[in-house]
Write a protein that holds these residues in place. Structure first.
Motif, PDB file in Angstrom:
ATOM      1  N   ALA A 237       0.846  -1.193   0.000  1.00  0.00           N
ATOM      2  CA  ALA A 237       0.000   0.000   0.000  1.00  0.00           C
ATOM      3  C   ALA A 237       0.888   1.253   0.000  1.00  0.00           C
ATOM      4  CB  ALA A 237      -0.907  -0.011   1.226  1.00  0.00           C
ATOM      5  N   PRO A 238       0.441   2.315  -0.717  1.00  0.00           N
ATOM      6  CA  PRO A 238      -0.895   2.515  -1.265  1.00  0.00           C
ATOM      7  C   PRO A 238      -1.119   2.042  -2.689  1.00  0.00           C
ATOM      8  CG  PRO A 238       0.314   4.568  -1.363  1.00  0.00           C
ATOM      9  CD  PRO A 238       1.232   3.573  -0.703  1.00  0.00           C
TER      10      PRO A 238
ATOM     11  N   THR B 253      -2.201  -6.455  -2.982  1.00  0.00           N
ATOM     12  CA  THR B 253      -0.763  -6.217  -2.916  1.00  0.00           C
ATOM     13  C   THR B 253      -0.315  -6.348  -1.469  1.00  0.00           C
ATOM     14  OG1 THR B 253       1.008  -4.713  -3.590  1.00  0.00           O
ATOM     15  CG2 THR B 253      -0.899  -3.717  -2.551  1.00  0.00           C
ATOM     16  N   GLY B 254       0.990  -6.404  -1.271  1.00  0.00           N
ATOM     17  CA  GLY B 254       1.528  -6.475   0.081  1.00  0.00           C
ATOM     18  C   GLY B 254       3.033  -6.382   0.033  1.00  0.00           C
ATOM     19  N   PRO B 255       3.649  -5.955   1.118  1.00  0.00           N
ATOM     20  CA  PRO B 255       5.112  -5.825   1.116  1.00  0.00           C
ATOM     21  C   PRO B 255       5.771  -7.169   0.873  1.00  0.00           C
ATOM     22  CG  PRO B 255       4.247  -5.682   3.356  1.00  0.00           C
ATOM     23  CD  PRO B 255       3.067  -5.650   2.432  1.00  0.00           C
ATOM     24  N   GLY B 256       6.802  -7.147   0.038  1.00  0.00           N
ATOM     25  CA  GLY B 256       7.449  -8.403  -0.294  1.00  0.00           C
ATOM     26  C   GLY B 256       8.924  -8.225  -0.570  1.00  0.00           C
TER      27      GLY B 256
ATOM     28  N   GLY C  55       3.549   2.792  -3.509  1.00  0.00           N
ATOM     29  CA  GLY C  55       4.063   1.553  -2.936  1.00  0.00           C
ATOM     30  C   GLY C  55       4.865   1.828  -1.688  1.00  0.00           C
ATOM     31  N   HIS C  56       5.216   0.758  -0.972  1.00  0.00           N
ATOM     32  CA  HIS C  56       5.967   0.889   0.277  1.00  0.00           C
ATOM     33  C   HIS C  56       7.319   1.554   0.093  1.00  0.00           C
ATOM     34  CE1 HIS C  56       3.224  -1.321   2.767  1.00  0.00           C
ATOM     35  NE2 HIS C  56       4.105  -1.555   3.707  1.00  0.00           N
TER      36      HIS C  56
ATOM     37  N   HIS D  37       4.658   6.354   9.166  1.00  0.00           N
ATOM     38  CA  HIS D  37       4.000   5.177   8.609  1.00  0.00           C
ATOM     39  C   HIS D  37       3.924   5.255   7.094  1.00  0.00           C
ATOM     40  CE1 HIS D  37       1.201   1.853   8.284  1.00  0.00           C
ATOM     41  NE2 HIS D  37       1.311   1.640   9.578  1.00  0.00           N
ATOM     42  N   THR D  38       4.146   4.105   6.449  1.00  0.00           N
ATOM     43  CA  THR D  38       4.100   4.072   4.987  1.00  0.00           C
ATOM     44  C   THR D  38       2.711   4.359   4.439  1.00  0.00           C
ATOM     45  OG1 THR D  38       3.808   1.668   5.083  1.00  0.00           O
ATOM     46  CG2 THR D  38       6.050   2.487   4.763  1.00  0.00           C
ATOM     47  N   ALA D  39       1.655   4.127   5.213  1.00  0.00           N
ATOM     48  CA  ALA D  39       0.303   4.436   4.731  1.00  0.00           C
ATOM     49  C   ALA D  39       0.138   5.924   4.448  1.00  0.00           C
ATOM     50  CB  ALA D  39      -0.738   3.986   5.756  1.00  0.00           C
TER      51      ALA D  39
END
Length: 494
Positions: free
Chosen positions: A46-47, A52-55, A333-334, A365-367
């Motif tokens: 996110a965002p 999606t998700g951190p990877g 993205g993160h 925060h990354t959000a």
């Protein structure tokens, strides 16, 4: 001298190879136009739009160039590079895609990195001429941007964008170097537009150079070591004008950054860079998107709006290491939020230290793109006076930092890196009628679409916002009622 950390991008990737699951290598050929971004999207975080998700970091080993410029819809394979370079080459995405991985590349935890940055700013280590240029052997390439594997993220984009291009320039009036990352769109084989935040160091150096009657020589770097890239993302409140970001990077890495002279312009470049684009920042301007209104996705998750007139950079030369890796980020993205967040955390920590506030840690925060949402963790309260101190210091952060929109204050028993724990603190240690402080109509950040009079008539102008403190700390007088349950280890289990 402090412990050394990966000096260049390749050393960072070698370090990741030792960390299971942290690096994925994609060997099949993919196009720079949409291919890289669509495959990376599931890991962007996110965002970026779900799912999606951190990877992991993702190294696309064979990326074919977009072959086009802004607005032309180009999708060709692109020509082979000079000297027989292949048409496909590597693109790296997501190296800083998680806070834990980004900090680990510098031998730290996320909570420690802000303190490390403050130490580096306090004791900078200036760059030096490269002692052994052959160590960083590189070849000349034709100055043709369309041969590079520069990603295009969406079909609305103005064109291929350098999303992680670090510009190094020296202000002719002050002699001070500046290293900073800018959004640059490929407008032709040797032409870029560049977006510079008004009033910042690079724009001032450009103005000073034009006042002296000449363009500003620049070196644009694609693919740098972690310490250099992180230092380039620090806000001016942390690394003020007159402070050399490369000296901060040297202190952070534990060794001086090595420099070499450019071949076609009177400027320096960072010796370990994967690609160096030499050029001149001109007095001319042109539309960022000659054929539309969109730019490229921004770090808050929305499609960016193209500027009607931006300065241009004429590329005079390109050099690259053997088998170069072009590093890029996905706007929403993160990764970009992580890079922006660590510098912001150090800047907030410095402000609160000057106030004597007993803050334990800061998490941007990354959000919130690493800028808009600030989580403050406080030391255990020692008296009822600390209740007011927490709120006053939290408000001070919102007043001091234009980008900050929300401050969430929590106690030392809350895990800053856990969204579950942050929400737990919100629902069990916060009441809306007593623990919410609203600051109306403050200077903000217009890329947040709510910060407009069209969204809120209470705002006096676009780019202003209401800010808020969410005080999720336990009142000192009631601290015994809020003790978290702790499990007891069974005998012999430890």
């Amino acid at each position: 001298m402090s412990r050394r950390h990966p000096a260049d991008l390749r050393a960072a990737l070698a370090a990741l190879d030792l960390m299971p699951g942290e690096l994925v290598r994609v060997q099949e050929e993919v196009p720079a136009r949409f291919g890289v971004s669509s495959r990376y999207a599931r890991w962007a975080g996110a965002p970026a739009a779900p799912p999606t998700g951190p990877g992991p970091a993702v190294l696309f080993e064979q990326v074919t160039p977009s072959g086009g410029a802004a607005g032309d819809g180009g999708g060709g394979r692109g020509a082979a590079g000079a000297g027989g370079e292949p048409g496909a080459s590597a693109v790296l995405m997501g190296l800083y895609g998680t806070r834990r991985r980004a900090a680990a590349l510098l031998g730290a935890t996320p909570a420690e990195l802000a303190h490390r940055l403050l130490d580096a700013v306090a004791a900078p280590l200036p760059p030096v001429p490269a002692a052994d240029p052959d160590r960083w052997a590189r070849s000349d390439r034709k100055p043709d941007l369309t041969t590079l594997p520069v990603p295009v993220l969406t079909d609305e984009d103005a064109g291929p964008y350098l999303t992680l291009g670090a510009v190094l320039a020296t202000d002719p009036a002050t002699g001070v170097r500046n290293l900073s990352i800018h959004r640059m769109c490929v407008q032709g084989p040797d032409l870029l537009t560049i977006w510079m935040v008004p009033g910042r160091d690079l724009e001032q150096a450009h103005r000073n150079s034009l006042a002296a009657g000449r363009p500003l020589p620049v070196a644009i770097h694609l693919g740098l070591g972690p310490a250099v890239l992180l230092a380039s993302c620090c806000p001016t409140s942390l690394v003020p004008t007159g402070t050399d970001e490369l000296a901060v990077a040297g202190a952070l890495a534990g060794a001086p950054v090595e420099l070499l002279p450019c071949r076609t312009v009177d400027a320096e470049y960072i010796a370990h860079a994967e690609y160096v684009l030499e050029g001149e920042l001109l007095p001319d301007t042109m539309p960022e998107n000659p054929r539309g209104t969109a730019a490229t996705p921004e770090f808050l998750g929305y499609q960016g709006t193209a500027h009607p007139a931006l300065p241009t950079v004429r590329i005079t030369g390109i050099t690259a290491r053997r088998g170069p890796i072009l590093q890029a980020v996905s706007g929403p993205g993160h990764e970009q939020s992580v890079l922006l967040g660590f510098g912001m955390e150090a800047a907030v920590l410095a402000v609160l230290r000057r106030r004597g506030a007993p803050v334990r840690a800061v998490h941007c925060h990354t959000a919130g793109g690493g800028q808009l949402m600030v989580v403050l963790q406080w030391e255990a309260k020692r008296s009822a006076e600390d209740d007011a101190l927490v709120r006053e210091a939290s408000q001070a952060v919102l007043e001091e930092f234009r980008m900050a929109k929300l401050v969430l204050s929590v106690d030392e028993d809350v895990d800053l890196e856990s969204d579950q724990d942050l929400w737990w603190a919100m629902v069990t240690r916060w009441q809306a009628d007593r623990d919410l402080l609203v600051l109306p109509d403050r200077e903000g950040f217009p890329l947040d679409p709510t910060q407009s009079v069209a969204y809120s008539p209470a705002l006096s102008a676009d780019g202003r916002t209401a800010k808020a403190v969410f005080d999720c700390t336990v009142p000192y007088a009631q601290r015994r009622r809020f003790r978290r349950a702790r499990f007891t280890d069974a005998p012999g289990s430890g």
